[in-house]
Design a protein around this motif. Structure first.
Motif, PDB file in Angstrom:
ATOM      1  N   TRP A  67       0.833  -1.204   0.000  1.00 56.21           N
ATOM      2  CA  TRP A  67       0.000   0.000   0.000  1.00 56.21           C
ATOM      3  C   TRP A  67       0.871   1.259   0.000  1.00 56.21           C
ATOM      4  O   TRP A  67       0.618   2.204  -0.756  1.00 56.21           O
ATOM      5  CB  TRP A  67      -0.899   0.001   1.246  1.00 56.21           C
ATOM      6  N   CYS A  68       1.898   1.276   0.847  1.00 56.85           N
ATOM      7  CA  CYS A  68       2.758   2.458   0.952  1.00 56.85           C
ATOM      8  C   CYS A  68       3.603   2.659  -0.306  1.00 56.85           C
ATOM      9  O   CYS A  68       3.852   3.800  -0.714  1.00 56.85           O
ATOM     10  CB  CYS A  68       3.667   2.343   2.172  1.00 56.85           C
ATOM     11  N   THR A  69       4.048   1.568  -0.922  1.00 59.44           N
ATOM     12  CA  THR A  69       4.807   1.685  -2.167  1.00 59.44           C
ATOM     13  C   THR A  69       3.955   2.333  -3.244  1.00 59.44           C
ATOM     14  O   THR A  69       4.421   3.240  -3.963  1.00 59.44           O
ATOM     15  CB  THR A  69       5.277   0.294  -2.641  1.00 59.44           C
ATOM     16  N   LEU A  70       2.716   1.903  -3.350  1.00 58.80           N
ATOM     17  CA  LEU A  70       1.805   2.512  -4.315  1.00 58.80           C
ATOM     18  C   LEU A  70       1.549   3.980  -3.965  1.00 58.80           C
ATOM     19  O   LEU A  70       1.523   4.850  -4.850  1.00 58.80           O
ATOM     20  CB  LEU A  70       0.480   1.738  -4.327  1.00 58.80           C
ATOM     21  N   GLY A  71       1.403   4.263  -2.670  1.00 54.03           N
ATOM     22  CA  GLY A  71       1.161   5.633  -2.239  1.00 54.03           C
ATOM     23  C   GLY A  71       2.306   6.566  -2.554  1.00 54.03           C
ATOM     24  O   GLY A  71       2.095   7.694  -3.026  1.00 54.03           O
ATOM     25  N   VAL A  72       3.548   6.110  -2.327  1.00 50.92           N
ATOM     26  CA  VAL A  72       4.701   6.981  -2.571  1.00 50.92           C
ATOM     27  C   VAL A  72       4.901   7.226  -4.055  1.00 50.92           C
ATOM     28  O   VAL A  72       5.259   8.342  -4.475  1.00 50.92           O
ATOM     29  CB  VAL A  72       5.977   6.396  -1.918  1.00 50.92           C
ATOM     30  N   ILE A  73       4.634   6.220  -4.888  1.00 54.98           N
ATOM     31  CA  ILE A  73       4.814   6.384  -6.334  1.00 54.98           C
ATOM     32  C   ILE A  73       3.737   7.307  -6.910  1.00 54.98           C
ATOM     33  O   ILE A  73       4.042   8.271  -7.620  1.00 54.98           O
ATOM     34  CB  ILE A  73       4.799   5.021  -7.041  1.00 54.98           C
ATOM     35  N   GLY A 108       4.669  15.004  -2.033  1.00 58.94           N
ATOM     36  CA  GLY A 108       3.536  14.240  -2.537  1.00 58.94           C
ATOM     37  C   GLY A 108       3.631  12.780  -2.165  1.00 58.94           C
ATOM     38  O   GLY A 108       2.614  12.130  -1.864  1.00 58.94           O
ATOM     39  N   GLY A 109       4.859  12.238  -2.185  1.00 64.71           N
ATOM     40  CA  GLY A 109       5.047  10.851  -1.785  1.00 64.71           C
ATOM     41  C   GLY A 109       4.638  10.630  -0.342  1.00 64.71           C
ATOM     42  O   GLY A 109       4.005   9.621  -0.013  1.00 64.71           O
ATOM     43  N   LEU A 110       4.981  11.588   0.534  1.00 67.97           N
ATOM     44  CA  LEU A 110       4.601  11.472   1.934  1.00 67.97           C
ATOM     45  C   LEU A 110       3.085  11.539   2.088  1.00 67.97           C
ATOM     46  O   LEU A 110       2.491  10.755   2.842  1.00 67.97           O
ATOM     47  CB  LEU A 110       5.253  12.588   2.749  1.00 67.97           C
ATOM     48  N   ALA A 111       2.449  12.459   1.365  1.00 73.41           N
ATOM     49  CA  ALA A 111       0.986  12.548   1.418  1.00 73.41           C
ATOM     50  C   ALA A 111       0.351  11.245   0.944  1.00 73.41           C
ATOM     51  O   ALA A 111      -0.632  10.775   1.523  1.00 73.41           O
ATOM     52  CB  ALA A 111       0.505  13.719   0.565  1.00 73.41           C
ATOM     53  N   GLY A 112       0.936  10.650  -0.102  1.00 69.62           N
ATOM     54  CA  GLY A 112       0.421   9.382  -0.605  1.00 69.62           C
ATOM     55  C   GLY A 112       0.572   8.268   0.404  1.00 69.62           C
ATOM     56  O   GLY A 112      -0.332   7.424   0.565  1.00 69.62           O
ATOM     57  N   VAL A 113       1.693   8.250   1.124  1.00 71.95           N
ATOM     58  CA  VAL A 113       1.913   7.217   2.148  1.00 71.95           C
ATOM     59  C   VAL A 113       0.946   7.399   3.314  1.00 71.95           C
ATOM     60  O   VAL A 113       0.373   6.426   3.827  1.00 71.95           O
ATOM     61  CB  VAL A 113       3.376   7.261   2.642  1.00 71.95           C
ATOM     62  N   ILE A 114       0.755   8.642   3.745  1.00 69.54           N
ATOM     63  CA  ILE A 114      -0.184   8.900   4.852  1.00 69.54           C
ATOM     64  C   ILE A 114      -1.597   8.459   4.471  1.00 69.54           C
ATOM     65  O   ILE A 114      -2.312   7.838   5.263  1.00 69.54           O
ATOM     66  CB  ILE A 114      -0.158  10.389   5.243  1.00 69.54           C
ATOM     67  N   LEU A 115      -2.010   8.775   3.241  1.00 68.96           N
ATOM     68  CA  LEU A 115      -3.327   8.349   2.778  1.00 68.96           C
ATOM     69  C   LEU A 115      -3.409   6.822   2.720  1.00 68.96           C
ATOM     70  O   LEU A 115      -4.419   6.231   3.131  1.00 68.96           O
ATOM     71  CB  LEU A 115      -3.613   8.938   1.397  1.00 68.96           C
ATOM     72  N   ALA A 116      -2.341   6.170   2.241  1.00 72.46           N
ATOM     73  CA  ALA A 116      -2.326   4.707   2.172  1.00 72.46           C
ATOM     74  C   ALA A 116      -2.436   4.099   3.567  1.00 72.46           C
ATOM     75  O   ALA A 116      -3.158   3.117   3.778  1.00 72.46           O
ATOM     76  CB  ALA A 116      -1.052   4.232   1.476  1.00 72.46           C
ATOM     77  N   ILE A 117      -1.719   4.670   4.530  1.00 69.20           N
ATOM     78  CA  ILE A 117      -1.778   4.182   5.909  1.00 69.20           C
ATOM     79  C   ILE A 117      -3.193   4.326   6.465  1.00 69.20           C
ATOM     80  O   ILE A 117      -3.730   3.403   7.098  1.00 69.20           O
ATOM     81  CB  ILE A 117      -0.770   4.945   6.794  1.00 69.20           C
ATOM     82  N   PHE A 118      -3.796   5.489   6.241  1.00 68.66           N
ATOM     83  CA  PHE A 118      -5.154   5.722   6.739  1.00 68.66           C
ATOM     84  C   PHE A 118      -6.141   4.716   6.146  1.00 68.66           C
ATOM     85  O   PHE A 118      -6.944   4.110   6.868  1.00 68.66           O
ATOM     86  CB  PHE A 118      -5.586   7.146   6.401  1.00 68.66           C
ATOM     87  N   ALA A 136       7.242   6.148  10.170  1.00 67.32           N
ATOM     88  CA  ALA A 136       8.123   7.313  10.253  1.00 67.32           C
ATOM     89  C   ALA A 136       9.547   6.922  10.622  1.00 67.32           C
ATOM     90  O   ALA A 136      10.508   7.544  10.161  1.00 67.32           O
ATOM     91  CB  ALA A 136       7.566   8.307  11.279  1.00 67.32           C
ATOM     92  N   VAL A 137       9.692   5.905  11.446  1.00 66.34           N
ATOM     93  CA  VAL A 137      11.018   5.493  11.905  1.00 66.34           C
ATOM     94  C   VAL A 137      11.863   4.937  10.760  1.00 66.34           C
ATOM     95  O   VAL A 137      13.088   5.098  10.745  1.00 66.34           O
ATOM     96  CB  VAL A 137      10.884   4.451  13.037  1.00 66.34           C
ATOM     97  N   PHE A 216       9.175  13.118  12.895  1.00 63.64           N
ATOM     98  CA  PHE A 216       9.673  12.930  11.534  1.00 63.64           C
ATOM     99  C   PHE A 216       9.161  14.020  10.599  1.00 63.64           C
ATOM    100  O   PHE A 216       9.932  14.627   9.854  1.00 63.64           O
ATOM    101  CB  PHE A 216       9.271  11.562  10.981  1.00 63.64           C
ATOM    102  N   ILE A 217       7.858  14.268  10.621  1.00 66.93           N
ATOM    103  CA  ILE A 217       7.274  15.237   9.694  1.00 66.93           C
ATOM    104  C   ILE A 217       7.820  16.637   9.956  1.00 66.93           C
ATOM    105  O   ILE A 217       8.181  17.371   9.026  1.00 66.93           O
ATOM    106  CB  ILE A 217       5.741  15.203   9.790  1.00 66.93           C
ATOM    107  N   THR A 218       7.915  17.012  11.240  1.00 64.61           N
ATOM    108  CA  THR A 218       8.481  18.319  11.576  1.00 64.61           C
ATOM    109  C   THR A 218       9.955  18.389  11.203  1.00 64.61           C
ATOM    110  O   THR A 218      10.419  19.378  10.614  1.00 64.61           O
ATOM    111  CB  THR A 218       8.330  18.607  13.080  1.00 64.61           C
ATOM    112  N   GLY A 219      10.701  17.341  11.529  1.00 66.81           N
ATOM    113  CA  GLY A 219      12.134  17.319  11.238  1.00 66.81           C
ATOM    114  C   GLY A 219      12.428  17.392   9.760  1.00 66.81           C
ATOM    115  O   GLY A 219      13.317  18.137   9.320  1.00 66.81           O
ATOM    116  N   TYR A 220      11.673  16.633   8.978  1.00 63.69           N
ATOM    117  CA  TYR A 220      11.887  16.692   7.530  1.00 63.69           C
ATOM    118  C   TYR A 220      11.527  18.067   6.992  1.00 63.69           C
ATOM    119  O   TYR A 220      12.263  18.656   6.197  1.00 63.69           O
ATOM    120  CB  TYR A 220      11.071  15.639   6.788  1.00 63.69           C
TER     121      TYR A 220
END
Length: 273
Positions: A67-73, A108-118, A136-137, A216-220
């Motif tokens: 799911w996350c691989t698809l989200g990041v791409i 955008g990749g991060l947004a896609g991963v967050i959506l995939a996780i949700f 995040a780790v 992670f999100i703040t640090g990045y």
């Protein structure tokens, strides 16, 4: 004491964007960075979920990686198309599918991963926020490898510098430039990877929903925002009228979201293993 007495020519480093060639097929370091980042993250997640209080099982990790691989791409590609080069893809929409030609945006990749996780967590009745903490780790692994690959490709170079550590990149003119790819690898990749893993393995941070994800999100976001001052703006966009780059503009909502997660993590019910 100076470590370099003159700017380094990128070509003198002997780097080759192609990692492996088999006949007409070529495997580039950038593609390999994605592959290795996903595999290493997968491996580390499987180790992490064995600790007490995990929000998911190893079987969940196996499914989540897909799911996350698809989200990041999808997320990374669509953000690049929308924010960085919309004109090109309006003229040739089919070019959106040509991923091998490059063009990905991490925001955008991060947004896609967050959506995939949700979506995945909702489908399985799991805590999306706690899964985000775990993902995040491991995410800085991909950032570290990706920025090294950018450097090997001689792309996404920094702004001109008169520092002795400057590098003269091909196609970037005769001026020495900041190796901003390596700055990003150090901050977004190595530093965040070390910090988040120390907190996960040696403290109770993983028991506070939103803490690791917020860090992670703040640090990045902060790292990217600051390094953008040393990174050459995208040629098709330049510096925006507000005085910031597109990378900085996209980092601002990340910073605010990450800070919100951190500010509210103590209000959430902690996990009791």
């Amino acid at each position: 004491m100076e470590f370099f007495h003159a700017p380094v020519q990128w070509e003198s480093l002997g780097l080759d964007p192609v990692a492996l060639e088999i006949g007409p097929l070529a495997l580039r370091w950038y593609s390999l960075a994605y592959i290795l980042g996903i595999l290493a993250g997968w491996w580390l997640l499987l180790k992490m979920v064995k600790r007490a209080g995990s929000p998911m099982t190893g079987k969940h990790v196996d499914d989540l990686v897909s799911w996350c691989t698809l989200g990041v791409i999808l997320g990374g590609r669509m953000a690049y198309v929308i924010f960085y080069n919309p004109g090109q893809y309006l003229e040739d929409p089919l070019a959106i599918l040509k991923l091998w030609e490059g063009g990905m945006a991490f925001h955008g990749g991060l947004a896609g991963v967050i959506l995939a996780i949700f979506l995945y967590a909702r489908s399985k009745g799991l805590s999306a926020l706690r899964i985000l903490d775990y993902v995040a780790v491991v995410t800085p692994i991909g950032l570290l490898l990706g920025r090294f690959a950018n450097f090997v490709n001689g792309e996404l170079w920094g702004r001109p510098t008169d520092g002795s550590w400057g590098i003269i990149f091909p196609d970037a003119g005769p001026e020495p430039r900041h190796p901003s790819q390596l700055y990003e690898a150090a901050l977004e990749g190595a530093l965040l990877l070390l910090l988040l893993n120390i907190l996960f393995w040696f403290t109770s941070a993983r028991m506070k929903p939103g803490l690791l994800g917020g860090l992670f999100i703040t640090g990045y976001g902060l790292s990217r925002f600051l390094i953008e001052f040393l990174r050459e703006p995208d040629v098709q966009l330049g510096v925006l009228p507000v005085g910031l780059t597109m990378g900085q503009m996209l980092s601002l909502p990340m910073i605010f979201f990450g800070l919100w997660l951190l500010a509210t993590c103590n209000r959430r019910q902690p996990v009791i293993a």
